[in-house]
Motif scaffolding. Structure first.
Motif, short mmCIF file in Angstrom:
data_model
loop_
_atom_site.label_atom_id
_atom_site.label_comp_id
_atom_site.label_asym_id
_atom_site.label_seq_id
_atom_site.Cartn_x
_atom_site.Cartn_y
_atom_site.Cartn_z
N LYS A 1 0.90 -1.11 0.13
CA LYS A 1 0.03 0.09 -0.19
C LYS A 1 0.95 1.07 -0.10
N GLU A 2 1.78 1.29 0.76
CA GLU A 2 2.83 2.47 1.01
C GLU A 2 3.47 2.74 -0.56
N ALA A 3 3.97 1.43 -0.88
CA ALA A 3 4.72 1.46 -2.37
C ALA A 3 3.90 2.06 -3.47
N LEU A 4 2.55 1.72 -3.29
CA LEU A 4 1.89 2.27 -4.56
C LEU A 4 1.62 3.60 -4.42
N SER A 5 1.62 3.94 -3.04
CA SER A 5 1.61 5.61 -2.85
C SER A 5 2.62 6.49 -3.28
N LEU A 6 3.70 5.69 -2.86
CA LEU A 6 5.25 6.26 -3.38
C LEU A 6 5.54 6.33 -4.93
N PHE A 7 4.82 5.20 -5.46
CA PHE A 7 4.95 5.03 -6.81
C PHE A 7 4.09 6.28 -7.57
N LYS A 8 3.10 6.61 -7.08
CA LYS A 8 2.06 7.49 -7.56
C LYS A 8 2.66 9.05 -7.39
N GLU A 9 3.62 9.23 -6.10
CA GLU A 9 3.98 10.65 -5.79
C GLU A 9 5.31 10.71 -6.69
N GLY A 10 5.92 9.69 -7.29
CA GLY A 10 7.24 9.90 -7.86
C GLY A 10 8.55 9.78 -6.88
N ASN A 11 9.70 10.19 -7.49
CA ASN A 11 10.95 10.15 -6.36
C ASN A 11 11.24 8.86 -6.12
N ASN B 1 29.02 -1.14 -16.50
CA ASN B 1 27.71 -1.27 -16.43
C ASN B 1 26.83 -0.71 -15.18
N HIS B 2 27.47 0.12 -14.54
CA HIS B 2 27.14 0.80 -13.53
C HIS B 2 25.83 1.34 -13.67
N ARG B 3 24.97 1.27 -12.63
CA ARG B 3 23.33 2.04 -12.88
C ARG B 3 23.43 3.16 -11.61
N PRO B 4 23.94 4.40 -12.29
CA PRO B 4 23.85 5.38 -11.14
C PRO B 4 22.45 5.77 -10.68
N GLU B 5 21.37 5.73 -11.52
CA GLU B 5 20.17 6.08 -11.10
C GLU B 5 19.70 5.29 -9.70
N VAL B 6 20.15 4.22 -9.38
CA VAL B 6 19.86 3.68 -8.00
C VAL B 6 20.41 4.45 -6.94
N ASP C 1 21.15 7.60 -7.17
CA ASP C 1 20.56 9.10 -7.25
C ASP C 1 19.14 9.01 -6.71
N ALA C 2 18.80 7.92 -6.58
CA ALA C 2 17.20 7.74 -6.11
C ALA C 2 16.77 8.32 -4.62
N VAL C 3 15.71 9.07 -4.58
CA VAL C 3 15.37 9.67 -3.19
C VAL C 3 14.96 8.57 -2.23
N ALA D 1 22.89 -3.10 -1.04
CA ALA D 1 23.01 -1.92 -1.72
C ALA D 1 23.21 -0.86 -0.76
N GLN D 2 22.62 -1.28 0.74
CA GLN D 2 23.27 -0.15 1.46
C GLN D 2 24.57 -0.30 1.74
N GLU D 3 25.29 -1.55 1.93
CA GLU D 3 26.64 -1.72 2.21
C GLU D 3 27.42 -1.36 1.15
N MET D 4 26.94 -1.16 -0.10
CA MET D 4 27.54 -0.65 -1.40
C MET D 4 27.33 1.18 -1.46
N GLY D 5 26.78 1.50 -0.51
CA GLY D 5 26.58 3.05 -0.57
C GLY D 5 25.17 3.58 -0.99
N VAL D 6 24.14 2.68 -1.29
CA VAL D 6 22.84 3.27 -1.64
C VAL D 6 22.32 3.73 -0.50
N THR D 7 21.93 5.00 -0.39
CA THR D 7 21.25 5.45 0.91
C THR D 7 19.82 5.23 0.83
N GLY D 8 19.30 4.70 2.03
CA GLY D 8 17.85 4.54 1.96
C GLY D 8 17.26 3.24 1.28
N ALA D 9 18.24 2.51 0.86
CA ALA D 9 17.62 1.18 0.28
C ALA D 9 16.50 0.44 0.98
#
Length: 125
Positions: free
Chosen positions: A22-32, A71-76, A78-80, A99-107
């Motif tokens: 439910k929360e994921a769907l709401s976040l999907f609709k908000e964007g970011n 093949n790095h994917r920077p958008e991950v 950069d994501a909020v 991902a957290q261990e590799m530096g992705v904030t808030g995964a």
């Protein structure tokens, strides 16, 4: 000393926020929010995915998250709000922890994975 999958999952559960469908769907609709599909190609075939999801198969995740890999994917990074998902939630949880261990904030992890998204009538492509 080796660790069992159950132990790895329990450790990851302490560090990774679980996002309800439910929360994921709401976040999907908000964007970011970037949804990260860690299922393998054969799992995605025929079932679709969440619109706009970045596909980073679990088998290649370390390489796709390594900033030095071609093949790095920077958008991950950069994501909020990056939300990882697999079929049922287990690999998404472990992937978000990695991902957290590799530096992705808030995964985060989509609790219940793609099956929960489909059951909740989340949009598909």
């Amino acid at each position: 000393m080796t660790k069992a999958l159950k132990s790895l999952s329990e450790e990851a559960s302490k560090d990774v926020e679980q996002v309800s469908t439910k929360e994921a769907l709401s976040l999907f609709k908000e964007g970011n929010t970037v949804f990260v599909d860690v299922r393998e190609d054969h799992e995605r075939a025929g079932s679709g995915t969440i619109p706009g999801a970045v596909h980073l198969p679990r088998s290649l995740l370390e390489w796709k998250l390594d900033c030095g890999d071609p093949n790095h994917r920077p958008e991950v990074f950069d994501a909020v709000r990056p939300i990882f998902f697999c079929g049922g939630g287990g690999r998404g949880l472990l992937s978000a922890k990695l991902a957290q261990e590799m530096g992705v904030t808030g995964a985060r992890n989509l609790n219940g994975g793609f099956r929960a998204w489909v059951s909740f009538d989340g949009p598909l492509v």
